[in-house]
Write an enzyme that holds these catalytic residues in place. Structure first.
Site, PDB file in Angstrom:
ATOM      1  N   LYS A   1       2.979   9.641   8.386  1.00 30.55           N
ATOM      2  CA  LYS A   1       2.167   9.371   9.572  1.00 30.55           C
ATOM      3  C   LYS A   1       2.733   9.874  10.915  1.00 30.55           C
ATOM      4  O   LYS A   1       2.270  10.866  11.454  1.00 30.55           O
ATOM      5  CB  LYS A   1       1.853   7.885   9.658  1.00 30.55           C
ATOM      6  CG  LYS A   1       0.922   7.422   8.517  1.00 30.55           C
ATOM      7  CD  LYS A   1       0.392   6.035   8.739  1.00 30.55           C
ATOM      8  CE  LYS A   1      -0.755   5.685   7.809  1.00 30.55           C
ATOM      9  NZ  LYS A   1      -0.402   5.064   6.546  1.00 30.55           N
TER      10      LYS A   1
ATOM     11  N   ASP B   1       9.306   2.844   1.502  1.00 28.70           N
ATOM     12  CA  ASP B   1       8.135   3.558   2.019  1.00 28.70           C
ATOM     13  C   ASP B   1       8.051   3.295   3.523  1.00 28.70           C
ATOM     14  O   ASP B   1       7.624   2.229   3.954  1.00 28.70           O
ATOM     15  CB  ASP B   1       6.878   3.059   1.290  1.00 28.70           C
ATOM     16  CG  ASP B   1       5.610   3.756   1.777  1.00 28.70           C
ATOM     17  OD1 ASP B   1       5.631   4.361   2.866  1.00 28.70           O
ATOM     18  OD2 ASP B   1       4.590   3.679   1.066  1.00 28.70           O
TER      19      ASP B   1
ATOM     20  N   PHE C   1       0.847  -1.193   0.000  1.00 30.06           N
ATOM     21  CA  PHE C   1       0.000   0.000   0.000  1.00 30.06           C
ATOM     22  C   PHE C   1       0.882   1.243   0.000  1.00 30.06           C
ATOM     23  O   PHE C   1       1.760   1.388   0.853  1.00 30.06           O
ATOM     24  CB  PHE C   1      -0.924   0.036   1.228  1.00 30.06           C
ATOM     25  CG  PHE C   1      -1.816   1.250   1.234  1.00 30.06           C
ATOM     26  CD1 PHE C   1      -2.923   1.313   0.394  1.00 30.06           C
ATOM     27  CD2 PHE C   1      -1.538   2.341   2.047  1.00 30.06           C
ATOM     28  CE1 PHE C   1      -3.736   2.440   0.367  1.00 30.06           C
ATOM     29  CE2 PHE C   1      -2.352   3.476   2.024  1.00 30.06           C
ATOM     30  CZ  PHE C   1      -3.453   3.523   1.182  1.00 30.06           C
TER      31      PHE C   1
HETATM   32  C1  LIG Z   1      -0.769   5.282   5.158  1.00 30.11           C
HETATM   33  C2  LIG Z   1       0.252   4.888   4.166  1.00 30.11           C
HETATM   34  C3  LIG Z   1       0.428   5.619   2.968  1.00 30.11           C
HETATM   35  C4  LIG Z   1      -0.496   6.741   2.570  1.00 30.11           C
HETATM   36  O1  LIG Z   1      -0.431   7.823   3.441  1.00 30.11           O
HETATM   37  P1  LIG Z   1      -1.593   8.931   3.416  1.00 30.11           P
HETATM   38  O2  LIG Z   1      -1.089   9.944   4.410  1.00 30.11           O
HETATM   39  O3  LIG Z   1      -2.857   8.261   3.803  1.00 30.11           O
HETATM   40  O4  LIG Z   1      -1.641   9.479   2.054  1.00 30.11           O
HETATM   41  C5  LIG Z   1       1.460   5.253   2.130  1.00 30.11           C
HETATM   42  N1  LIG Z   1       2.273   4.239   2.421  1.00 30.11           N
HETATM   43  C6  LIG Z   1       2.137   3.507   3.550  1.00 30.11           C
HETATM   44  C7  LIG Z   1       3.096   2.400   3.826  1.00 30.11           C
HETATM   45  C8  LIG Z   1       1.115   3.803   4.446  1.00 30.11           C
HETATM   46  O5  LIG Z   1       0.959   3.062   5.551  1.00 30.11           O
END
Ligand SMILES: *Cc1c(COP(=O)(O)O)cnc(C)c1O
Length: 396
Positions: free
Chosen positions: A253, A224, A140
């Site tokens: 986050k 990521d 994701f």
């Molecule tokens: C939450 C998340 C995203 C997306 O972040 P948003 O702030 O919701 O756009 C991207 N990569 C990972 C691994 C995530 O957990």
């Protein structure tokens, strides 16, 4: 009494499921709903509230900065933005010549990384034919078009096709890396622990092998760390457990302790790929959010929260083990990002029972529970967690 649920249903976009509760207040690891019920928050706004709710350091930073200078545009610089960029270079290990781009979310950080990957065109023959971008099945990376193209969940992408081109999804195995990585690939995107997939670990040796092969073939290794970063797994960044450095890392986050902020940090030569005018963001790096992020990083250091994440993560694993629930088959993840694997597809029912028992946990998918408590979690909260989770399991 106001019926918030009804008003939500009539006014919010249908993309959102009906809310689990309407929350009005938070303090530490606890939140309260509009009916006065108190919940132990073991989701922390999906790994966002690293310092819990209403932490004095966050309250002070937001209050001071909003009363001093909140926003200036990217025509100007501010001290908090420069300080945060320097600190991110330091804690990521990018050092010099690392560089930082600020934005407002994880998806945007990955959009920036996608554009970075497109700039890595030249192969050894100099014919500019690197066009493939690899990402992992079941990963994701966000909900904007570029970050969604990277996301390894076809059901998420399909309603919005066609996607930006060039992205291919591969299995999370070392064999797939060995088969696919070559001079045609511009970048490999990897989540070190797949959070949204239910907290799923990579195979042993994966990141080390990915680093080797990416270096050999001139591929950007883009990690990521939107969910795993900022101390959550018991290191500033999860890749640091494996002694490697990426070419770029995306962060969001937990960085802002609740204020919206994202960042792309580049390492070494990757720092030269994006040039003046090639990317931007109106809100990105504004002094309100960067001053807050600086305060979050200070508090993590001063309160030793990275060591706390490791220690509390171990304790949580012990607690889950001694519940001896036949429903629980395994615990995945690291530090304070844990996934509980269930023998049956009852994660939604279990999270609902937990909510009834005053505990917020997350059904990441039908047979996985995700735990991501604030990094400040302590003995008292762990005891409450054990009691409430046992109650929820018994109610199933
Ligand atoms: C939450 C998340 C995203 C997306 O972040 P948003 O702030 O919701 O756009 C991207 N990569 C990972 C691994 C995530 O957990």
């Amino acid at each position: 009494m106001t019926n918030w649920e009804e008003r939500f249903g009539a006014s919010m976009m249908r993309t959102l499921a009906p809310p689990l509760a309407v929350l009005v207040r938070g303090y530490g690891c606890w939140v309260w709903d509009d009916k006065g019920n108190r919940y132990l928050d073991f989701l922390a706004g999906i790994a966002v509230n690293s310092l819990g709710h209403a932490h004095p350091a966050v309250v002070a930073a937001v209050s001071e900065q909003v009363g001093t200078l909140a926003h200036v545009s990217n025509y100007f610089a501010t001290p908090p933005e420069i300080e945060l960029a320097e600190r991110l270079k330091q804690i990521t290990g990018a050092g010099d010549p690392g560089r930082v781009f600020f934005c407002n979310s994880g998806a945007e950080a990955n959009e920036a990384a996608f554009k970075l990957a497109r700039r890595n065109r030249q192969n050894a023959r100099g014919d500019g034919s690197r066009t493939r971008i690899l990402a992992l099945h079941n990963s994701f990376h966000g909900r904007t078009m570029g970050s969604m193209a990277l996301t390894g969940k076809p059901q998420m992408r399909e309603p919005f096709e066609p996607m930006p081109g060039g992205v291919e999804h591969i299995d999370s195995t070392i064999e797939a890396l060995e088969r696919e990585l070559d001079e045609t690939v511009a970048a490999l995107f990897v989540e070190p622990v797949k959070g949204e997939a239910g907290v799923v670990d990579l195979p042993d040796g994966y990141l080390e092998r990915a680093r080797d092969l990416c270096t050999r073939h001139g591929v950007l290794l883009i990690i990521d760390e939107v969910q795993t970063g900022i101390g959550r797994t018991g290191a500033w960044f999860a890749y640091q457990h494996y002694g490697i450095l990426p070419d770029a890392v995306t962060i969001a986050k937990g960085l802002g302790g609740g204020v919206p902020i994202g960042a792309l940090v580049t390492f070494g030569a990757a720092s030269e790929l994006l040039t003046r005018g090639q990317h931007g963001s109106t809100f990105g790096g504004n002094p309100l959010v960067t001053a807050t992020a600086n305060a979050v990083l200070d508090a993590i250091e001063e309160e030793n929260l990275i060591a706390n994440a490791t220690a509390r993560g171990e304790q949580l694993r012990e607690i889950i083990a001694r519940l001896h629930s036949p429903l629980i088959t395994e615990v995945r993840g690291r530090g304070l990002l844990l996934g509980i694997g269930l023998a049956e597809p009852v994660a939604l029912a279990l999270s609902a029972a937990a909510l009834e028992a005053g505990l917020i946990i997350n059904a990441a998918n039908e047979s996985s529970i995700r735990l991501a408590p604030p990094l400040i979690v302590g003995d008292g909260e762990l005891e409450e967690f054990e009691r409430r989770l046992a109650q929820a399991l018994a109610a199933l």
